[in-house]
Scaffold this motif. Structure first.
Motif, PDB file in Angstrom:
ATOM      1  N   GLN A 108      49.617  54.829  41.440  1.00 56.56           N
ATOM      2  CA  GLN A 108      48.053  53.246  41.491  1.00 56.56           C
ATOM      3  C   GLN A 108      47.126  53.538  40.690  1.00 56.56           C
ATOM      4  N   VAL A 109      46.870  55.128  40.870  1.00 50.28           N
ATOM      5  CA  VAL A 109      45.879  55.086  40.102  1.00 50.28           C
ATOM      6  C   VAL A 109      45.052  54.530  38.467  1.00 50.28           C
ATOM      7  N   SER A 110      46.149  54.571  38.254  1.00 47.23           N
ATOM      8  CA  SER A 110      46.374  54.556  37.225  1.00 47.23           C
ATOM      9  C   SER A 110      45.906  52.743  36.855  1.00 47.23           C
ATOM     10  N   ILE A 111      46.742  52.504  37.415  1.00 48.68           N
ATOM     11  CA  ILE A 111      46.741  50.722  37.077  1.00 48.68           C
ATOM     12  C   ILE A 111      45.748  50.395  38.222  1.00 48.68           C
ATOM     13  N   ILE A 112      44.805  51.050  39.140  1.00 50.35           N
ATOM     14  CA  ILE A 112      43.655  50.871  38.877  1.00 50.35           C
ATOM     15  C   ILE A 112      42.694  50.727  38.103  1.00 50.35           C
ATOM     16  N   ARG A 113      42.760  51.878  37.319  1.00 53.65           N
ATOM     17  CA  ARG A 113      42.056  52.358  35.898  1.00 53.65           C
ATOM     18  C   ARG A 113      42.169  51.334  35.420  1.00 53.65           C
ATOM     19  N   GLU A 114      42.873  50.590  35.172  1.00 56.10           N
ATOM     20  CA  GLU A 114      43.327  50.423  33.880  1.00 56.10           C
ATOM     21  C   GLU A 114      42.703  48.752  34.169  1.00 56.10           C
ATOM     22  N   VAL A 115      42.953  48.410  35.332  1.00 51.33           N
ATOM     23  CA  VAL A 115      42.522  46.262  35.807  1.00 51.33           C
ATOM     24  C   VAL A 115      40.773  46.505  36.034  1.00 51.33           C
ATOM     25  N   VAL A 116      40.036  47.940  36.452  1.00 52.65           N
ATOM     26  CA  VAL A 116      38.841  48.073  36.472  1.00 52.65           C
ATOM     27  C   VAL A 116      38.484  47.719  35.162  1.00 52.65           C
ATOM     28  N   GLU A 117      39.145  48.662  34.255  1.00 49.70           N
ATOM     29  CA  GLU A 117      38.456  48.296  32.691  1.00 49.70           C
ATOM     30  C   GLU A 117      38.958  46.480  32.232  1.00 49.70           C
ATOM     31  N   ARG A 118      40.189  46.008  32.914  1.00 45.35           N
ATOM     32  CA  ARG A 118      40.182  45.056  32.069  1.00 45.35           C
ATOM     33  C   ARG A 118      39.586  43.823  32.705  1.00 45.35           C
ATOM     34  N   VAL A 119      38.898  43.937  33.612  1.00 41.87           N
ATOM     35  CA  VAL A 119      37.809  43.119  34.737  1.00 41.87           C
ATOM     36  C   VAL A 119      36.585  43.113  33.858  1.00 41.87           C
ATOM     37  N   LEU A 120      35.803  44.019  33.870  1.00 43.40           N
ATOM     38  CA  LEU A 120      34.935  44.753  33.497  1.00 43.40           C
ATOM     39  C   LEU A 120      34.375  43.672  31.768  1.00 43.40           C
ATOM     40  N   SER A 121      35.389  43.947  31.193  1.00 48.18           N
ATOM     41  CA  SER A 121      35.502  43.768  29.730  1.00 48.18           C
ATOM     42  C   SER A 121      35.470  42.132  29.646  1.00 48.18           C
ATOM     43  N   GLY A 122      35.697  41.460  30.801  1.00 46.24           N
ATOM     44  CA  GLY A 122      35.952  39.939  31.452  1.00 46.24           C
ATOM     45  C   GLY A 122      37.460  39.463  30.862  1.00 46.24           C
ATOM     46  N   GLU A 123      38.016  39.876  31.214  1.00 43.24           N
ATOM     47  CA  GLU A 123      39.707  39.493  31.760  1.00 43.24           C
ATOM     48  C   GLU A 123      39.459  38.957  33.034  1.00 43.24           C
ATOM     49  N   PRO A 124      40.133  37.505  33.426  1.00 46.60           N
ATOM     50  CA  PRO A 124      39.981  36.480  34.639  1.00 46.60           C
ATOM     51  C   PRO A 124      41.032  37.403  35.105  1.00 46.60           C
ATOM     52  N   LEU A 125      40.363  37.537  36.671  1.00 43.85           N
ATOM     53  CA  LEU A 125      41.658  38.408  37.378  1.00 43.85           C
ATOM     54  C   LEU A 125      43.008  36.922  37.506  1.00 43.85           C
ATOM     55  N   ARG A 126      42.746  35.977  37.715  1.00 45.66           N
ATOM     56  CA  ARG A 126      44.029  35.594  37.922  1.00 45.66           C
ATOM     57  C   ARG A 126      45.303  35.120  36.875  1.00 45.66           C
ATOM     58  N   SER A 127      44.495  36.287  35.112  1.00 39.78           N
ATOM     59  CA  SER A 127      44.779  36.131  34.282  1.00 39.78           C
ATOM     60  C   SER A 127      45.673  38.125  34.566  1.00 39.78           C
ATOM     61  N   VAL A 128      45.239  39.015  35.196  1.00 41.21           N
ATOM     62  CA  VAL A 128      45.920  40.502  35.944  1.00 41.21           C
ATOM     63  C   VAL A 128      46.444  40.079  36.839  1.00 41.21           C
ATOM     64  N   ALA A 129      46.347  38.873  37.695  1.00 40.23           N
ATOM     65  CA  ALA A 129      47.507  38.882  38.241  1.00 40.23           C
ATOM     66  C   ALA A 129      48.846  38.899  38.365  1.00 40.23           C
ATOM     67  N   HIS A 130      48.999  38.000  37.103  1.00 37.14           N
ATOM     68  CA  HIS A 130      50.047  37.326  36.742  1.00 37.14           C
ATOM     69  C   HIS A 130      50.157  38.299  35.500  1.00 37.14           C
ATOM     70  N   ASP A 131      50.250  38.920  35.118  1.00 41.11           N
ATOM     71  CA  ASP A 131      50.530  40.149  34.549  1.00 41.11           C
ATOM     72  C   ASP A 131      51.076  40.978  35.235  1.00 41.11           C
ATOM     73  N   LEU A 132      50.455  41.525  36.154  1.00 39.53           N
ATOM     74  CA  LEU A 132      50.748  42.909  37.280  1.00 39.53           C
ATOM     75  C   LEU A 132      51.965  41.987  37.843  1.00 39.53           C
ATOM     76  N   THR A 133      52.470  41.163  38.010  1.00 37.57           N
ATOM     77  CA  THR A 133      53.119  40.773  38.875  1.00 37.57           C
ATOM     78  C   THR A 133      54.542  40.374  37.684  1.00 37.57           C
ATOM     79  N   GLU A 134      54.819  39.919  36.261  1.00 38.61           N
ATOM     80  CA  GLU A 134      55.655  40.127  35.442  1.00 38.61           C
ATOM     81  C   GLU A 134      56.132  41.492  35.423  1.00 38.61           C
ATOM     82  N   ARG A 135      54.478  42.916  34.939  1.00 42.19           N
ATOM     83  CA  ARG A 135      55.395  43.444  34.857  1.00 42.19           C
ATOM     84  C   ARG A 135      55.906  44.190  35.944  1.00 42.19           C
ATOM     85  N   LYS A 136      55.869  43.654  36.832  1.00 41.37           N
ATOM     86  CA  LYS A 136      56.843  43.526  38.608  1.00 41.37           C
ATOM     87  C   LYS A 136      55.712  45.478  38.534  1.00 41.37           C
TER      88      LYS A 136
END
Length: 481
Positions: A108-136
């Motif tokens: 989970q920690v590796s996913i959290i750090r990935e999400v943090v980096e993506r959010v701080l780079s400007g990626e929308p939360l909905r985009s991140v959520a869709h991606d996490l769901t699709e990657r299961k």
């Protein structure tokens, strides 16, 4: 007849028993205890005895609840895990002493750090959520179930849940709790089903009034503050999902009725277009659709013509040295503690008063220390990148460009009509570049944008809010108009 095992199996509160007795008498129903022969509501004083027993049971329940709550608070302050779904990034594990504690889950920690980096780079939360769901990727609930050897249900990720998790101080390893709400008489408030109503999460404090850290932090305080600021800035921004493929979605609007236009897929021999959303209703505004390439190109050419040569600025986080939030918490805590002086168990000379005095002295020292420190507020600043805006624009994908256009409040209005041979004719386009001051603060102006800087300075000095060009004539708009 209603038969129950024991009195405390059918009611837990005195008033509930009174309601039950009243209902039974009204409907000629007898209530019988299978194990307590002294409870006989058919006897003259049966209801009185039952009420006495119910009151004793209610007092016992209150005592049990208080002992459980006290044990919960003690174990929480000791850093123990008390059950339930653990916070994102952690799993429960027994230590050498047999005590359950929270430890970091590398998966989970590796996913959290990935999400943090993506959010701080400007990626929308909905985009991140869709991606996490699709990657299961497993949600915290599913990951905990998997670690416990239970069924994984495959819950989806949602932007609202991601935001709550990213702004929760559990990422700093802090222990959080929620206290039940109380009314003016100090009684715990309950909903219609009798369940306690809890207030918002608060950080558990130690004896010296510092946050209780019960697990290894996943991110630093600086990164956590950056996340909070970034997500707060997005509060009023309508961001696209990763499936958005139109550059001007939520940017292009119908010039006739003002409704937003949506992307219309092109059929055989027909290119994609933007069409007014009123076309979906029985009575539409009559504005025709506009070719997608035509509208996209009009906005892109205008932007690059004005901003293309300017140097783009990059937003960076300045941690600052602002302790105002902590100072406010210390001040509030001091007000609460000093209000107890001389009251009840906190009279002079009591052990409770001595402990209270120590806490007040500790907080007062921290208050003096924080008040003496210079304040430099944390926040975002702009730093030159050496890159032209045109070069940055060309390497962005459609979604990133769309996010930028929305954040700058850029708007394109269009008017189209049916021409000869059924062809669509674009009658007029109106491009509003939004807040030009905000637009140019992200640039080191060069070329045409450099000319703007002098005009803007003159406008500010003379209280001019904007300039409008109509039929070749320039009209100044004063502030307040």
């Amino acid at each position: 007849m209603i038969v129950f095992f024991r009195m405390d199996r059918i009611v837990r509160r005195l008033l509930d028993l009174a309601d039950l007795i009243r209902w039974c008498q009204a409907h000629s129903v007898t209530v019988v205890s299978a194990t307590e022969q002294f409870l006989d509501l058919t006897m003259p004083f049966g209801d009185v005895i039952a009420m006495l027993v119910a009151k004793v049971a209610e007092m016992e329940l209150a005592a049990i609840s208080e002992r459980n709550a006290s044990a919960f608070r003690h174990n929480l302050r000791a850093g123990k895990w008390r059950g339930g779904i653990p916070p994102w990034g952690y799993l429960p594990q027994r230590d050498e002493a047999g005590t359950w504690r929270l430890v970091q889950d590398p998966e989970q920690v590796s996913i959290i750090r990935e999400v943090v980096e993506r959010v701080l780079s400007g990626e929308p939360l909905r985009s991140v959520a869709h991606d996490l769901t699709e990657r299961k990727v497993l949600t915290p609930r599913d990951r905990f179930a998997q670690a416990q050897g239970r069924e994984v249900r495959g819950y989806e990720w949602h932007s609202s849940g991601l935001k709550r998790a990213l702004t929760s101080q559990t990422l700093l390893g802090y222990a959080l709790t929620r206290e039940p709400l109380r009314d003016a008489q100090g009684r715990i408030q309950r909903d219609t089903k009798g369940r306690k109503i809890f207030g918002p999460e608060t950080v558990v404090l130690t004896d010296d009034n510092s946050p209780l850290v019960r697990a290894e932090p996943i991110i630093t305080r600086g990164v956590f503050n950056r996340l909070g600021q970034e997500l707060a800035d997005r509060e009023n921004r309508k961001e696209p999902t990763k499936r958005s493929k139109g550059l001007l979605l939520q940017v292009i609007y119908c010039g006739v009725c003002g409704r937003p236009a949506y992307r219309l897929k092109g059929g055989p021999g027909r290119k994609p277009r933007y069409r007014c959303s009123s076309a979906q209703y029985r009575e539409n505004c009559g504005n025709k659709s506009i070719p997608l390439d035509y509208a996209d190109d009009a906005v892109e050419r205008s932007l690059l013509r004005v901003l293309g040569e300017s140097e783009r600025m990059e937003r960076v986080w300045d941690a600052g040295s602002d302790h105002s939030a902590e100072l406010a918490e210390v001040n509030d805590r001091l007000v609460d503690l000093t209000s107890l002086l001389g009251s009840g168990p906190y009279r002079a000379g009591t052990p409770q008063r001595q402990a209270l005095d120590r806490q007040i002295a500790s907080l007062a020292a921290r208050q003096e220390e924080l008040s003496a420190e210079a304040v430099r507020p944390a926040g975002w600043t702009w730093k030159p990148t050496g890159e032209k805006f045109a070069d940055w624009w060309n390497r962005q994908d459609t979604t990133a460009r769309n996010i930028w256009l929305r954040s700058m409040n850029i708007r394109l209005d269009f008017w189209c009509s049916a021409g000869a041979n059924g062809r669509i004719e674009v009658e007029r386009l109106n491009l509003d570049l939004g807040d030009l001051f905000k637009l140019t603060e992200q640039m080191v102006p060069k070329g045409r944008a450099s000319d703007w800087a002098g005009v803007f300075a003159h406008m500010q000095d003379n209280d001019i809010a904007g300039i409008e060009v109509r039929d070749g004539e320039v009209h100044l708009i004063a502030k307040g108009d």
